[in-house]
Design an enzyme around this catalytic site. Sequence first.
Site, PDB file in Angstrom:
ATOM      1  N   CYS A 209       0.729  -1.314  -0.150  1.00 47.06           N
ATOM      2  CA  CYS A 209       0.085   0.077  -0.046  1.00 47.06           C
ATOM      3  C   CYS A 209       1.004   1.327  -0.067  1.00 47.06           C
ATOM      4  CB  CYS A 209      -0.868  -0.022   1.371  1.00 47.06           C
ATOM      5  SG  CYS A 209      -1.761   1.531   1.754  1.00 47.06           S
TER       6      CYS A 209
ATOM      7  N   CYS B  12       0.731   2.879   3.578  1.00 43.49           N
ATOM      8  CA  CYS B  12       1.407   2.086   4.562  1.00 43.49           C
ATOM      9  C   CYS B  12       3.081   2.328   4.393  1.00 43.49           C
ATOM     10  CB  CYS B  12       1.133   0.367   4.487  1.00 43.49           C
ATOM     11  SG  CYS B  12      -0.648  -0.016   4.493  1.00 43.49           S
TER      12      CYS B  12
END
Length: 264
Positions: free
Chosen positions: A83, A86
Amino acid sequence: MSADTDMWSPKEQYLKEMVSDTNKSEILQAELHTPTTPYNLLQEIELTDLNINSNTDTRKKIKARSLWENAPCLVLVVRRPGCWLCRQEAIKLATYRELITNKLGIDMIAVVHETVRNQVSDFNMDYWMGSIYLDESKGFYRALGNGELKWESPFAMLKPTVLMNYRRQKKETDCDGNMVGEGRILGGLLIMKPGDQGVAFDYHEKTFGDHAPLEHVLQACYQVSLKKNTNPDLKQQVEKEVEKLKNEGFKRVEVCSVDGLCEL
Protein backbone atom coordinates in the site's frame (compact mmCIF):
# COMPACT_ATOMS: atom_id res chain seq x y z
CA MET A 1 -10.14 35.22 28.73
CA SER A 2 -9.10 38.25 26.72
CA ALA A 3 -11.23 40.06 24.17
CA ASP A 4 -8.96 38.70 21.43
CA THR A 5 -9.52 35.15 22.65
CA ASP A 6 -13.28 35.69 22.61
CA MET A 7 -13.05 36.48 18.89
CA TRP A 8 -11.40 33.15 17.97
CA SER A 9 -13.54 30.42 16.47
CA PRO A 10 -13.24 26.99 18.11
CA LYS A 11 -11.08 25.80 15.19
CA GLU A 12 -8.81 28.83 15.38
CA GLN A 13 -8.40 28.38 19.11
CA TYR A 14 -7.56 24.68 18.60
CA LEU A 15 -4.93 25.52 15.99
CA LYS A 16 -3.38 28.19 18.19
CA GLU A 17 -3.19 25.90 21.19
CA MET A 18 -1.69 23.11 19.10
CA VAL A 19 1.50 25.10 18.52
CA SER A 20 1.60 27.28 21.64
CA ASP A 21 3.36 24.89 24.05
CA THR A 22 5.97 27.39 25.13
CA ASN A 23 6.78 25.55 28.34
CA LYS A 24 9.31 23.11 26.91
CA SER A 25 9.65 21.23 30.19
CA GLU A 26 6.09 19.94 29.85
CA ILE A 27 6.13 18.84 26.21
CA LEU A 28 7.59 15.38 26.73
CA GLN A 29 5.70 14.78 29.97
CA ALA A 30 2.32 15.51 28.37
CA GLU A 31 -0.36 12.98 29.18
CA LEU A 32 -1.03 10.71 26.22
CA HIS A 33 -4.21 8.69 25.91
CA THR A 34 -4.50 5.54 28.02
CA PRO A 35 -3.73 2.47 25.89
CA THR A 36 -6.65 0.10 25.37
CA THR A 37 -4.89 -2.83 23.68
CA PRO A 38 -5.01 -5.84 26.07
CA TYR A 39 -1.49 -6.97 26.93
CA ASN A 40 -2.59 -10.56 27.50
CA LEU A 41 -3.50 -10.79 23.81
CA LEU A 42 -0.02 -9.73 22.73
CA GLN A 43 2.59 -11.61 24.72
CA GLU A 44 2.06 -15.14 23.37
CA ILE A 45 1.66 -14.27 19.67
CA GLU A 46 3.91 -16.48 17.56
CA LEU A 47 5.89 -14.61 14.93
CA THR A 48 8.10 -15.74 12.09
CA ASP A 49 11.36 -13.85 11.67
CA LEU A 50 11.52 -12.73 8.04
CA ASN A 51 15.03 -11.33 8.43
CA ILE A 52 16.90 -14.64 8.56
CA ASN A 53 16.71 -16.21 5.10
CA SER A 54 14.37 -16.81 2.21
CA ASN A 55 13.49 -20.42 3.11
CA THR A 56 10.15 -20.26 4.92
CA ASP A 57 10.62 -23.81 6.30
CA THR A 58 13.68 -22.84 8.36
CA ARG A 59 12.77 -19.35 9.49
CA LYS A 60 12.97 -18.78 13.22
CA LYS A 61 9.76 -18.70 15.28
CA ILE A 62 9.59 -16.44 18.32
CA LYS A 63 7.06 -15.32 20.92
CA ALA A 64 6.14 -11.66 20.67
CA ARG A 65 7.07 -10.94 24.29
CA SER A 66 10.72 -11.72 23.50
CA LEU A 67 10.83 -8.56 21.38
CA TRP A 68 10.42 -6.30 24.43
CA GLU A 69 11.86 -8.60 27.08
CA ASN A 70 14.87 -6.40 27.77
CA ALA A 71 14.07 -3.04 26.16
CA PRO A 72 11.07 -1.02 24.97
CA CYS A 73 9.85 -1.84 21.49
CA LEU A 74 7.90 0.02 18.81
CA VAL A 75 5.70 -2.30 16.73
CA LEU A 76 4.32 -1.09 13.40
CA VAL A 77 1.35 -3.32 12.52
CA VAL A 78 1.25 -3.04 8.73
CA ARG A 79 -2.10 -3.26 6.99
CA ARG A 80 -0.65 -4.11 3.55
CA PRO A 81 3.05 -3.79 2.64
CA GLY A 82 2.26 -2.90 -0.99
CA CYS A 83 0.00 0.00 0.00
CA TRP A 84 1.18 3.52 -0.87
CA LEU A 85 -0.03 4.83 2.49
CA CYS A 86 1.49 2.01 4.57
CA ARG A 87 4.80 2.56 2.82
CA GLN A 88 4.59 6.25 3.59
CA GLU A 89 4.12 5.55 7.29
CA ALA A 90 7.03 3.12 7.23
CA ILE A 91 9.47 5.50 5.58
CA LYS A 92 8.49 8.41 7.85
CA LEU A 93 9.06 6.28 10.95
CA ALA A 94 12.31 4.94 9.49
CA THR A 95 13.68 8.48 9.25
CA TYR A 96 13.53 8.61 13.06
CA ARG A 97 15.31 5.27 13.63
CA GLU A 98 18.55 7.01 14.60
CA LEU A 99 16.71 8.91 17.35
CA ILE A 100 14.27 6.20 18.42
CA THR A 101 16.56 3.17 18.36
CA ASN A 102 20.16 4.36 18.50
CA LYS A 103 19.61 7.20 20.98
CA LEU A 104 16.45 6.35 22.94
CA GLY A 105 17.17 2.61 22.91
CA ILE A 106 13.79 1.51 21.58
CA ASP A 107 13.77 -1.37 19.10
CA MET A 108 11.61 -0.87 16.01
CA ILE A 109 9.95 -3.82 14.30
CA ALA A 110 7.19 -4.22 11.74
CA VAL A 111 4.71 -7.07 11.47
CA VAL A 112 2.76 -8.21 8.40
CA HIS A 113 -0.01 -10.78 8.21
CA GLU A 114 0.88 -12.28 4.84
CA THR A 115 3.74 -12.63 2.38
CA VAL A 116 2.56 -12.26 -1.21
CA ARG A 117 5.06 -12.30 -4.06
CA ASN A 118 7.84 -9.81 -3.29
CA GLN A 119 5.68 -7.32 -1.38
CA VAL A 120 7.40 -7.74 1.99
CA SER A 121 10.94 -7.65 0.63
CA ASP A 122 10.15 -4.53 -1.41
CA PHE A 123 8.51 -2.90 1.60
CA ASN A 124 11.48 -3.64 3.82
CA MET A 125 14.23 -2.87 1.33
CA ASP A 126 12.88 0.47 0.10
CA TYR A 127 10.78 1.85 2.97
CA TRP A 128 11.05 0.23 6.40
CA MET A 129 14.69 -0.89 6.20
CA GLY A 130 14.56 -2.73 9.52
CA SER A 131 13.36 -5.84 11.33
CA ILE A 132 10.15 -7.43 10.07
CA TYR A 133 8.07 -10.40 11.22
CA LEU A 134 5.17 -12.45 9.90
CA ASP A 135 2.12 -12.56 12.17
CA GLU A 136 0.36 -15.43 10.44
CA SER A 137 -2.32 -15.77 13.13
CA LYS A 138 -3.02 -12.02 12.86
CA GLY A 139 -2.60 -11.81 16.63
CA PHE A 140 -1.45 -8.18 16.68
CA TYR A 141 -4.33 -7.19 14.42
CA ARG A 142 -6.82 -8.98 16.70
CA ALA A 143 -5.30 -7.38 19.80
CA LEU A 144 -5.72 -3.91 18.27
CA GLY A 145 -9.37 -4.84 17.71
CA ASN A 146 -9.76 -6.03 21.33
CA GLY A 147 -9.80 -9.65 20.23
CA GLU A 148 -11.43 -9.25 16.83
CA LEU A 149 -10.14 -8.32 13.41
CA LYS A 150 -11.24 -4.85 12.34
CA TRP A 151 -12.06 -4.59 8.64
CA GLU A 152 -12.54 -1.56 6.44
CA SER A 153 -14.79 -1.60 3.38
CA PRO A 154 -13.08 -1.37 -0.02
CA PHE A 155 -15.41 1.56 -0.69
CA ALA A 156 -13.51 3.47 2.01
CA MET A 157 -11.09 4.42 -0.76
CA LEU A 158 -13.73 6.94 -1.84
CA LYS A 159 -13.92 8.66 1.55
CA PRO A 160 -12.78 12.32 1.47
CA THR A 161 -10.34 11.64 4.33
CA VAL A 162 -8.78 8.70 2.48
CA LEU A 163 -8.52 10.70 -0.74
CA MET A 164 -6.79 13.42 1.25
CA ASN A 165 -4.44 10.81 2.74
CA TYR A 166 -3.44 9.73 -0.77
CA ARG A 167 -2.99 13.33 -1.78
CA ARG A 168 -0.79 13.93 1.28
CA GLN A 169 1.30 10.85 0.49
CA LYS A 170 1.81 11.95 -3.11
CA LYS A 171 3.01 15.36 -1.99
CA GLU A 172 5.17 14.29 0.96
CA THR A 173 6.81 11.03 -0.11
CA ASP A 174 5.37 9.90 -3.48
CA CYS A 175 5.95 6.22 -2.68
CA ASP A 176 5.43 3.55 -5.31
CA GLY A 177 2.63 1.12 -4.55
CA ASN A 178 0.29 -1.55 -5.86
CA MET A 179 -2.96 -3.35 -5.06
CA VAL A 180 -1.43 -6.77 -4.33
CA GLY A 181 -2.53 -8.50 -1.12
CA GLU A 182 -5.28 -8.20 1.49
CA GLY A 183 -5.52 -4.58 2.61
CA ARG A 184 -8.84 -4.40 4.44
CA ILE A 185 -7.60 -5.65 7.83
CA LEU A 186 -6.75 -2.56 9.87
CA GLY A 187 -3.45 -2.33 11.73
CA GLY A 188 -1.87 0.37 13.85
CA LEU A 189 1.11 1.03 16.08
CA LEU A 190 2.17 -0.06 19.55
CA ILE A 191 4.95 0.99 21.91
CA MET A 192 5.69 -1.69 24.47
CA LYS A 193 7.31 -1.18 27.86
CA PRO A 194 10.17 -3.56 28.71
CA GLY A 195 9.41 -6.90 30.32
CA ASP A 196 5.80 -7.51 31.30
CA GLN A 197 5.00 -3.87 32.09
CA GLY A 198 2.50 -3.71 29.25
CA VAL A 199 1.51 -1.26 26.54
CA ALA A 200 2.80 2.31 26.82
CA PHE A 201 1.12 3.69 23.70
CA ASP A 202 -1.22 2.38 21.03
CA TYR A 203 -2.82 3.71 17.89
CA HIS A 204 -5.63 1.89 16.13
CA GLU A 205 -5.90 2.51 12.40
CA LYS A 206 -9.42 3.78 11.67
CA THR A 207 -9.33 3.84 7.87
CA PHE A 208 -6.84 3.64 5.03
CA GLY A 209 -3.86 5.92 5.57
CA ASP A 210 -4.71 6.77 9.17
CA HIS A 211 -1.32 7.01 10.90
CA ALA A 212 -0.27 7.56 14.49
CA PRO A 213 0.80 11.21 14.95
CA LEU A 214 4.59 11.18 14.91
CA GLU A 215 4.82 13.79 17.66
CA HIS A 216 2.84 11.46 19.96
CA VAL A 217 5.03 8.53 18.96
CA LEU A 218 8.18 10.47 19.88
CA GLN A 219 6.66 11.65 23.16
CA ALA A 220 5.78 8.06 24.09
CA CYS A 221 9.21 6.82 23.05
CA TYR A 222 10.89 9.38 25.26
CA GLN A 223 8.66 8.54 28.20
CA VAL A 224 9.53 4.81 28.09
CA SER A 225 13.21 5.24 27.18
CA LEU A 226 15.67 3.68 29.60
CA LYS A 227 18.40 6.02 28.36
CA LYS A 228 16.77 9.41 28.94
CA ASN A 229 18.23 9.79 32.42
CA THR A 230 21.78 9.02 31.29
CA ASN A 231 21.85 11.46 28.37
CA PRO A 232 20.50 14.94 29.23
CA ASP A 233 20.84 16.06 25.60
CA LEU A 234 18.14 13.60 24.53
CA LYS A 235 15.36 15.70 25.98
CA GLN A 236 16.28 18.72 23.89
CA GLN A 237 16.66 16.63 20.76
CA VAL A 238 13.23 15.03 21.13
CA GLU A 239 11.58 18.32 22.09
CA LYS A 240 12.96 19.91 18.93
CA GLU A 241 11.51 17.15 16.74
CA VAL A 242 8.14 17.22 18.52
CA GLU A 243 7.85 20.98 18.04
CA LYS A 244 8.80 20.64 14.39
CA LEU A 245 6.13 17.98 13.84
CA LYS A 246 3.50 20.06 15.64
CA ASN A 247 4.23 23.02 13.40
CA GLU A 248 4.05 20.82 10.30
CA GLY A 249 0.68 19.51 11.51
CA PHE A 250 -0.51 23.08 12.07
CA LYS A 251 0.39 24.03 8.49
CA ARG A 252 -1.29 20.92 7.11
CA VAL A 253 -4.53 21.62 8.96
CA GLU A 254 -4.50 25.19 7.64
CA VAL A 255 -4.24 23.86 4.07
CA CYS A 256 -6.98 21.33 4.71
CA SER A 257 -9.23 24.04 6.10
CA VAL A 258 -8.85 25.96 2.86
CA ASP A 259 -9.46 22.88 0.70
CA GLY A 260 -12.39 21.80 2.82
CA LEU A 261 -11.43 18.11 2.64
CA CYS A 262 -9.90 17.42 6.06
CA GLU A 263 -11.34 16.98 9.50
CA LEU A 264 -9.58 17.99 12.70
